[in-house]
Design a protein around this motif. Sequence first.
Motif, PDB file in Angstrom:
ATOM      1  N   ARG A 135       0.834  -1.204   0.000  1.00  0.00           N
ATOM      2  CA  ARG A 135       0.000   0.000   0.000  1.00  0.00           C
ATOM      3  C   ARG A 135       0.867   1.252   0.000  1.00  0.00           C
ATOM      4  O   ARG A 135       0.537   2.252  -0.613  1.00  0.00           O
ATOM      5  N   LEU A 136       1.987   1.196   0.702  1.00  0.00           N
ATOM      6  CA  LEU A 136       2.910   2.335   0.752  1.00  0.00           C
ATOM      7  C   LEU A 136       4.299   1.837   0.384  1.00  0.00           C
ATOM      8  O   LEU A 136       4.798   0.880   0.977  1.00  0.00           O
ATOM      9  N   ASN A 137       4.907   2.462  -0.600  1.00  0.00           N
ATOM     10  CA  ASN A 137       6.217   2.032  -1.072  1.00  0.00           C
ATOM     11  C   ASN A 137       7.118   3.242  -1.258  1.00  0.00           C
ATOM     12  O   ASN A 137       6.731   4.225  -1.891  1.00  0.00           O
ATOM     13  N   LEU A 138       8.296   3.158  -0.647  1.00  0.00           N
ATOM     14  CA  LEU A 138       9.303   4.203  -0.867  1.00  0.00           C
ATOM     15  C   LEU A 138       9.979   3.900  -2.194  1.00  0.00           C
ATOM     16  O   LEU A 138      10.742   2.941  -2.310  1.00  0.00           O
ATOM     17  N   THR A 139       9.678   4.697  -3.207  1.00  0.00           N
ATOM     18  CA  THR A 139      10.170   4.376  -4.550  1.00  0.00           C
ATOM     19  C   THR A 139      11.603   4.826  -4.760  1.00  0.00           C
ATOM     20  O   THR A 139      12.354   4.174  -5.486  1.00  0.00           O
ATOM     21  N   ASN A 140      11.987   5.948  -4.183  1.00  0.00           N
ATOM     22  CA  ASN A 140      13.357   6.404  -4.351  1.00  0.00           C
ATOM     23  C   ASN A 140      13.743   7.334  -3.212  1.00  0.00           C
ATOM     24  O   ASN A 140      12.887   8.007  -2.618  1.00  0.00           O
ATOM     25  N   PHE A 141      15.043   7.347  -2.926  1.00  0.00           N
ATOM     26  CA  PHE A 141      15.568   8.205  -1.868  1.00  0.00           C
ATOM     27  C   PHE A 141      17.024   8.488  -2.181  1.00  0.00           C
ATOM     28  O   PHE A 141      17.796   7.557  -2.467  1.00  0.00           O
ATOM     29  N   ASN A 151      31.637  14.504  -5.240  1.00  0.00           N
ATOM     30  CA  ASN A 151      30.223  14.181  -5.416  1.00  0.00           C
ATOM     31  C   ASN A 151      29.929  12.951  -4.561  1.00  0.00           C
ATOM     32  O   ASN A 151      30.527  11.895  -4.765  1.00  0.00           O
ATOM     33  N   ALA A 152      29.060  13.094  -3.583  1.00  0.00           N
ATOM     34  CA  ALA A 152      28.753  11.981  -2.685  1.00  0.00           C
ATOM     35  C   ALA A 152      27.246  11.808  -2.603  1.00  0.00           C
ATOM     36  O   ALA A 152      26.496  12.781  -2.564  1.00  0.00           O
ATOM     37  N   THR A 153      26.813  10.565  -2.588  1.00  0.00           N
ATOM     38  CA  THR A 153      25.381  10.265  -2.535  1.00  0.00           C
ATOM     39  C   THR A 153      25.118   9.192  -1.494  1.00  0.00           C
ATOM     40  O   THR A 153      25.850   8.200  -1.418  1.00  0.00           O
ATOM     41  N   LEU A 154      24.072   9.399  -0.746  1.00  0.00           N
ATOM     42  CA  LEU A 154      23.560   8.387   0.171  1.00  0.00           C
ATOM     43  C   LEU A 154      22.150   8.040  -0.293  1.00  0.00           C
ATOM     44  O   LEU A 154      21.301   8.910  -0.401  1.00  0.00           O
ATOM     45  N   GLY A 155      21.923   6.759  -0.580  1.00  0.00           N
ATOM     46  CA  GLY A 155      20.595   6.350  -1.031  1.00  0.00           C
ATOM     47  C   GLY A 155      20.679   5.626  -2.351  1.00  0.00           C
ATOM     48  O   GLY A 155      21.551   4.777  -2.544  1.00  0.00           O
ATOM     49  N   ASP A 156      19.790   5.976  -3.272  1.00  0.00           N
ATOM     50  CA  ASP A 156      19.818   5.359  -4.591  1.00  0.00           C
ATOM     51  C   ASP A 156      21.010   5.877  -5.386  1.00  0.00           C
ATOM     52  O   ASP A 156      21.167   7.085  -5.569  1.00  0.00           O
TER      53      ASP A 156
ATOM     54  N   PHE B 199       2.060  -1.099 -16.799  1.00  0.00           N
ATOM     55  CA  PHE B 199       3.128  -1.190 -15.802  1.00  0.00           C
ATOM     56  C   PHE B 199       3.168   0.066 -14.953  1.00  0.00           C
ATOM     57  O   PHE B 199       2.657   1.123 -15.341  1.00  0.00           O
ATOM     58  N   THR B 200       3.767  -0.086 -13.803  1.00  0.00           N
ATOM     59  CA  THR B 200       4.055   1.059 -12.944  1.00  0.00           C
ATOM     60  C   THR B 200       5.518   0.983 -12.557  1.00  0.00           C
ATOM     61  O   THR B 200       6.103  -0.100 -12.510  1.00  0.00           O
ATOM     62  N   MET B 201       6.091   2.138 -12.324  1.00  0.00           N
ATOM     63  CA  MET B 201       7.490   2.190 -11.970  1.00  0.00           C
ATOM     64  C   MET B 201       7.597   2.151 -10.450  1.00  0.00           C
ATOM     65  O   MET B 201       7.144   3.070  -9.774  1.00  0.00           O
ATOM     66  N   SER B 202       8.153   1.076  -9.932  1.00  0.00           N
ATOM     67  CA  SER B 202       8.221   0.986  -8.474  1.00  0.00           C
ATOM     68  C   SER B 202       9.505   1.580  -7.924  1.00  0.00           C
ATOM     69  O   SER B 202       9.619   1.810  -6.733  1.00  0.00           O
ATOM     70  N   SER B 203      10.469   1.813  -8.782  1.00  0.00           N
ATOM     71  CA  SER B 203      11.716   2.411  -8.295  1.00  0.00           C
ATOM     72  C   SER B 203      12.497   2.972  -9.463  1.00  0.00           C
ATOM     73  O   SER B 203      12.479   2.411 -10.557  1.00  0.00           O
ATOM     74  N   ILE B 204      13.160   4.082  -9.240  1.00  0.00           N
ATOM     75  CA  ILE B 204      14.088   4.611 -10.262  1.00  0.00           C
ATOM     76  C   ILE B 204      15.333   5.128  -9.566  1.00  0.00           C
ATOM     77  O   ILE B 204      15.256   5.808  -8.540  1.00  0.00           O
TER      78      ILE B 204
END
Lengths: 572, 440
Positions: A135-141, A151-156, B199-204
């Motif tokens: 129902r709830l999804n964290l798609t990107n961070f 250049n530094a990244t934490l997450g995706d 389709f749906t994009m679940s992550s990018i």
Amino acid sequence: MMAGWDVKRCALATVIAGAVLLGPQWSALAAEPETGGETPQNKTTQEAATASGGEKVPPGAQDSTPPEKKFKITSEYTFTNNKVSGPGQAASSLSRGSHFTDVLNFDWNNTKDGNGLSLTFGLNITDDSTVDPKRLNLTNFALNYASPTHNATLGDVAASFSPYSMSGSVKGLSYRYQDAEQRGPELSLVYGSQYARWDNFWDNDPNTQSTPRMVRAARVKQQLADGLTVGVNYAQTHDRWRLTDSTTMYNTRVWSSDWVYKPTPFWTHSGEIARSALGQADPGAGYAKYSGSAVRFSSVMEKGQARFETEYEKVTPYFLTQAGSAIVDKEKLKTSWQDRLGLGSTYHVIAYWDRNNLAGQLSASDQNINYEAGVTFRQAFGRENGIFDISLTRNREHDTATTNRMDKTLNFNYKDNFNGIDADATLGYTRTDNAGAASQYSWTHNLTLSGNLVRGKTTIVPTVTIAHNKQAYSDFSSRVMTREYSLGFTVNYADGDTLTFAGGWKNADYYSLTDNSNNWFASLNWTFKPAFLKALGATSMYIKVGINDYSYTTYSRNYRENSIATGVRCEF
Amino acid sequence: MSTKPITIFLTAALLLLAAVPVLAAEPAQPAVVSIQAEKGSGQNEFLFTAAVTGVNPGEGRFQVLMQLARLNGEFYDGDPGLFTPLAWNGATAAWTGTRTIDRFATDRTRRYRAVIRDAVSGATVAAGQDQTLLQPGKAPPIGRQEALDFLDKLAENYTAKNYTGFMKLVSTDFAGDDFVLSNALRKDFQLLGDISIRFTMSSITANDYFANVTAVYRRSVTPVLTGQRLNDSGITELALIKEKGQLKLYSMKKPLLFGLANGGAAATGILMSGQNQSVIQITRAGTVVVGPITSASVPVRTVVLQGYNTLGAGDNVESLRVSTGTVGNNAVMSLPSLTFFGDLAPAIIGWVAPSYEVYISAQWQLLPGVTDINRVTSVPAGGYAAAISSSSTGTGTRVFALHLSNGKYAVVQVSNWVGNADNWRATVLYKYQSDGTRNF
């Protein structure tokens, strides 16, 4: 059937849901309103570019940019209602009933003097399990810091070092260093998990779980000479636990070196050589070790419309890269050539060969030998807008055991404009010969006619499509004819609103089977800018209505899909 | 190697030789060139305009190449797919005026200046004061909406069977080879009568030129030769790359969304989900099937067993182990054999030629009529004899299906047996399916 549908109720539900989910309180979260159009950064660049025409810009002058802060929230809310009826409704892939989906994205960034900090994350909220099992999804961070050198990244983290070593995404940490003058080596480091979703970290649901694979990778890239750049890469993966009881676990290490060399501006050589070490643990078994190697090389000469390319690649059967990409047990050679052929016309030739069983580990080997040649004539047949295209493809699959298969495809395509009517016609023929079996024939012809009617500031584009396809075996064991007739129109209004309609009929007649099929379909799509939702930040809205009716000779397979969807996109 | 690749290579070489005179440029002509740059429509795009004067009619051809240079003067070669030098072949007839070269995206971490160089000699044509110093704006990563719009275009062209439209969206550096994908697409369009993909994009995960996308999809197809509508759903990954400012498809993993034919040869990886649900696939023979994806096409391995003990106990052979042991009721018989994770399969003992006997300690069955292990794409679910309840005596090549004590399946082929009970030699081919399915 559309009976019982209440479009107003759907639209109202969207508005209410949007108001609840995208309340005006979010507007207050914005640190600064988006200026739009010309940003301070853009302005600086433009000034620098303009000044450079006659007045030199002092080096580094453009580094002093004013601070910029932005915070933006976007929401794409969709409401759908699907109804499936008929005895064969189990064949439908539509979710039944009413569902909603909201995709939220948050973007914040703060830049000053070439240094920037940004935070982005997205959420997918839905009650439709076919859209997302959760129902709830964290798609990107992602939290990112960028300066001219760091250049530094934490997450995706999207990491594309080289095809064999690392080309994919990681949820973890990344760092890249390059000195401001870009003379020293460029260093990149990546560490993290290759989980497909963020909830894989805390939720072990088999519906969403993916392989728990840890990745660490490093790359050093250096320009050694004018036009010559070399990279050295290392990638290591480690599977932490079995996804299922029957899953094989892998530990891999890949060392590779890639290069790009441009001896002249129109000639580019590139390649990569790699070696892998693999540890494999099957359930209940010992730990087996393999090693393999891979090499690829390509040379491209490109100038104007002329392009010549040669590629060679060899990947041994036991080369395994989990962070990169490769097709194992394959040696291939490919060359392609294209050039102009007189005024506006072009031709191309492609030759391709590959084989497997490189270590002799198979009792039989496969070889594929494919050719393609094509010519495109512009202003064909003396017509200003006439484009005539011919292509011939020949694919031969040779199996040293028993099977040979040959496909030959001949395609003709003609595009033209007749008194404002665009025409696109294709005629295709394919013959497949299988050793020891009946040959298969396929004929395809499609015709699409479209117009462009302008009425004031409104454009109407009507379209008619006719498509036929016939397939048959030489022994008449099976024959099928499929037909499609459809028509539609698109109305583009001056303010950007669009109305699209499409409807038609598809049919399949089988000469060897008894279950023929008919499919009637119609869809209407209206996209517009909702002035009445402007206060909520809505930038666009759409309403889609669709009907699909499938009927078969066997009545129990019949079913019908009615669907309506409405969505609104908002920005704050 | 057969002579075919040599023929292709020679063909390529001849074409290369033929290319040289075509690609050879005319001698450079002196000219005055200046450059103007302005911001393009994208945040990190610039539009360059080259002004050329001083070329008089009749002075011959004039060719220039526009390139970006780093601040230290080295010419920037660019990462693959990020930037390709833009060639303007100039006027075949002389002209004086201004011409737009093109627009392109730059790397936000670098600073550039634009220069015009002669396409042949490499000499800088434009004078120093005409070089344009640029500081690209911060290029945003490939956005979710941008990627979603691109996937929509892929799906639209695929479901409409628009081969040309689809291939325009595929990178020439496509990891599974764009030519392999193009052939698979043609077969898809031939074998699948009606295609529907949602389709749906679940992550990018994206930077400014590369994006890795995870998509949850539902699909319906109607194979034209059966007319049976097939549905599947799953989760998969695609990689996108920016070429000249345009998104292109760079790679796909199994389960494949597009280009299913030829056994999924266009895929360069697998996204194995927790349930590994059944998905639509098209075999190399052109049959549309629904089944779980396997971790890879299971390789067949070969080992030659020779009595007695030319291979030592404990020698590693791939994922199997060559060992000696006691077989069946032959109490003190020490034989070279293959051990499948605790199961002895097979042990071969000599017999009176041409017959030979095979003991298998796993549950096993002879696959009647099968003489080539490569033709075995699946093994039966039942019908296995109990372990060591009997042995198999026969002649020629025999192929066995094994259900091992760890629950997995394997296929073994014994062939080329020669000799007698005291001195023999045989070739054993085997493949082991580690994912627990019966699909090979």
